[in-house]
Design an enzyme around this catalytic site. Structure first.
Site, PDB file in Angstrom:
ATOM      1  NE  ARG A   1     -46.082  44.130 -61.390  1.00  0.00           N
ATOM      2  CZ  ARG A   1     -46.540  43.529 -62.512  1.00  0.00           C
ATOM      3  NH1 ARG A   1     -46.549  43.985 -63.532  1.00  0.00           N
ATOM      4  NH2 ARG A   1     -47.933  42.973 -61.222  1.00  0.00           N
TER       5      ARG A   1
ATOM      6  N   GLY B   1     -49.567  37.428 -56.613  1.00  0.00           N
ATOM      7  CA  GLY B   1     -51.055  38.363 -57.440  1.00  0.00           C
ATOM      8  C   GLY B   1     -50.995  37.959 -59.049  1.00  0.00           C
ATOM      9  CG  HIS B   2     -50.858  34.888 -59.861  1.00  0.00           C
ATOM     10  ND1 HIS B   2     -51.287  33.232 -59.606  1.00  0.00           N
ATOM     11  CD2 HIS B   2     -49.671  34.723 -59.290  1.00  0.00           C
ATOM     12  CE1 HIS B   2     -50.275  32.673 -59.568  1.00  0.00           C
ATOM     13  NE2 HIS B   2     -48.747  34.037 -58.733  1.00  0.00           N
TER      14      HIS B   2
ATOM     15  CD  GLN C   1     -43.462  33.779 -54.731  1.00  0.00           C
ATOM     16  OE1 GLN C   1     -43.372  33.152 -54.580  1.00  0.00           O
ATOM     17  NE2 GLN C   1     -44.701  34.499 -54.855  1.00  0.00           N
TER      18      GLN C   1
ATOM     19  CG  ASP D   1     -45.701  40.481 -61.043  1.00  0.00           C
ATOM     20  OD1 ASP D   1     -46.361  39.855 -60.358  1.00  0.00           O
ATOM     21  OD2 ASP D   1     -44.580  41.584 -60.619  1.00  0.00           O
TER      22      ASP D   1
ATOM     23  N   GLY E   1     -47.230  36.689 -65.537  1.00  0.00           N
ATOM     24  CA  GLY E   1     -48.628  37.042 -66.742  1.00  0.00           C
ATOM     25  C   GLY E   1     -48.844  35.369 -65.749  1.00  0.00           C
ATOM     26  CE  LYS E   2     -46.446  33.255 -61.658  1.00  0.00           C
ATOM     27  NZ  LYS E   2     -45.640  35.156 -62.108  1.00  0.00           N
TER      28      LYS E   2
END
Ligand code: GDP
Ligand code: IMO
Ligand code: MG
Length: 458
Positions: free
Chosen positions: A311, A46-47, A230, A19, A21-22
């Site tokens: 998170r 989840g992007h 991931q 997570d 920010g890819k």
């Protein structure tokens, strides 16, 4: 002839626990690419992309799909749920994005079956307090079957009678575990076929030899982005085991997950937040449960894209980032969510650990700076001990370096010069301590809220 130009094959991966920010960064760089490739993971990812204020969430389809000129590939290292894939294609179509002819998937991708999801959930429940906190998407059990050489692959859908025969065998094994070991409901063959074979025609049209296609594109001089899912610390071999995912998330997986050899990779961008987050269980030395942690969660909107779970948030961990730089041979860093630190009086960097079982590490600047600050020379001897056992890491007490924060609002800034001096000092300190240059800086979720310091595609 293989093109001699630099930086054609670019890897963009997470260098923390996911997570980072890819998705945003892949989308941004795709404007100048011809292909974007997923190489590991599945719909546990989840992007989130934000383009002109409009949000799109992707879990399986590469984040480059928003750009019409690009072909997106899903390599054999990715586990695929046909149902999720087709739902995502339909969602994009509703948004006006047609993937026809632009989404190509390896026939070797392992299939996520409904029983894999049941097994994932049952195992987590059975673990009780020791649960990993998986996304419950069946990812672990699917990879287990792949390694156990009994899994089903997308190409198997092309031969229905053989598919039914083999999946019936596998189902008997899964249902035995579900019924007799976990004491939970079993899954019928009809349910499994509905989620797989019934989508045969739709899937068949997307299958291709991903390795050969990428090789052709690469030889023709095209720019290819490889999109990680991931993060490095969730890697099955190198992460905080057993609190990890079930695939290799590090740069080596680009080769195994696509078939493109390691010498073809020109550049590896490590995406990292300006602080640290983690979803699920496992050690996180810099976790904050105080008001600062709350500030990070609220200002950073730190709730999981896939499961909506809050998170865990904490300070930036230089020691783990150096490990990540080493594991991935990072060429450059992309620091995201700088804006989330706005308004904090002080900001901290974890520069070492004190461990219950070890003599306290004294961290001298001399030792830190003895490592060259160039990406190509990521030091192989890290000057501080990292506890490799997850339990020891959980007990490691961070040693912090404290720096002044900044009151200014950096949200949406697009030039390095307009950043507050204290923000610049914080970033430069990270660059020095990690030993990898910051090439991209993100100051907001939108595509345009970005500062390119050194263009990875140049
Ligand atoms: P990924 O899994 O690495 O693609 O990251 P996610 O999309 O799961 O989580 C990153 C979240 O942060 C998303 O909601 C993004 O829209 C958001 N985001 C990305 N970059 C920035 C940034 O620089 N600032 C802020 N405030 N949000 C960002
Ligand atoms: P993206 O690509 C953050 C975590 C889960 C759990 C562990 C194992 O959006 O960065 P799994 O379902 O993979 O067996 O769960 O890994 N996890 C992620 N955390 N971002 C992700 O993906 C994640 N994918 C898995 O929370 O701790
Ligand atoms: Mg995510």
């Amino acid at each position: 002839m293989i093109s001699q130009s630099k930086n054609k094959n670019i890897v963009i991966l997470g260098s923390q626990w996911g997570d980072e920010g890819k998705g945003k960064i892949v989308d941004l760089l795709t404007a100048r690419a011809q292909a974007v490739v997923r190489f590991q993971g599945g719909h546990n990812a989840g992007h989130t992309l934000v383009i002109d204020g409009k949000k799109t969430k992707l879990s399986l389809i590469p984040s480059g799909i928003m750009h019409p000129q690009v072909t997106c590939f899903i390599g054999p290292g990715v586990v695929v749920s046909p149902t999720v894939l087709l739902n995502e294609i339909a969602m994009l179509r509703q948004e006006g994005i047609d993937v026809t002819g632009r989404l190509k998937i390896s026939a070797n991708c392992p299939i996520v079956l409904p029983t894999h999801i049941q097994l994932d959930l049952a195992r987590e429940k059975a673990r009780g307090a020791a649960a990993i906190g998986t996304t419950g998407r069946g990812i672990g059990p699917t990879y287990e079957d792949q390694v156990g050489r009994r899994g089903m692959r997308l190409g198997d859908l092309l031969k229905p009678s053989r598919f039914i025969e083999r999946v019936t065998e596998l189902l008997a094994y899964h249902n035995f575990l579900l019924e007799h070991y976990y004491h939970v409901p079993t899954v019928s063959l009809e349910t499994v076929l509905e989620a797989t074979l019934s989508h045969r025609d739709a899937i068949a049209g997307t299958l291709c030899d991903v390795t050969a296609s990428l090789d052709d594109l690469s030889r023709a001089g095209n720019i290819i982005l490889f999109e990680g899912a991931q993060g490095t610390l969730l890697d099955i071999d190198h992460g905080t085991y057993p609190f990890v995912t079930s695939s290799n998330t590090t740069a080596g997986a680009v080769s195994t997950g696509t078939g493109i050899g390691p010498c073809r990779i020109d550049y590896v961008l490590g995406v990292t937040k300006a602080y640290t987050t983690r979803v699920g269980a496992g050690p996180m030395p810099t976790e904050l449960t105080d008001q600062v942690g709350q500030h990070l969660r609220e200002r950073g909107q730190e709730f999981g894209t896939v499961t909506g779970r809050p998170r865990r948030c904490g300070w930036f961990d230089v020691i783990l980032m150096r490990r990540s730089a080493l594991l991935n041979s990072l060429t450059g860093l992309c620091i995201t969510k700088l804006d989330v630190l706005d308004g904090l009086k002080t900001v901290k960097l974890c520069v070492g650990y004190r461990s219950q079982n070890q003599t306290p590490e004294s961290v001298s600047d001399e030792a830190l700076l003895s490592a060259p600050a160039t990406s190509s020379a990521v030091p192989f001897a890290i000057p501080f001990a990292i506890p490799f056992d997850s339990e020891d890491l959980a007990h490691a007490e961070p040693i912090y370096e404290t720096m002044p924060g900044w009151a200014e609002d950096t949200s949406g800034m697009t030039s390095w010069n307009s950043l507050p001096d204290n923000a610049k000092n914080y970033l430069k300190r990270i660059e020095t301590l990690v030993g990898v240059p910051i090439d991209i800086l993100s100051t907001g979720p939108d595509r345009i809220e970005t500062i390119i310091v050194r263009d990875p595609l140049a």
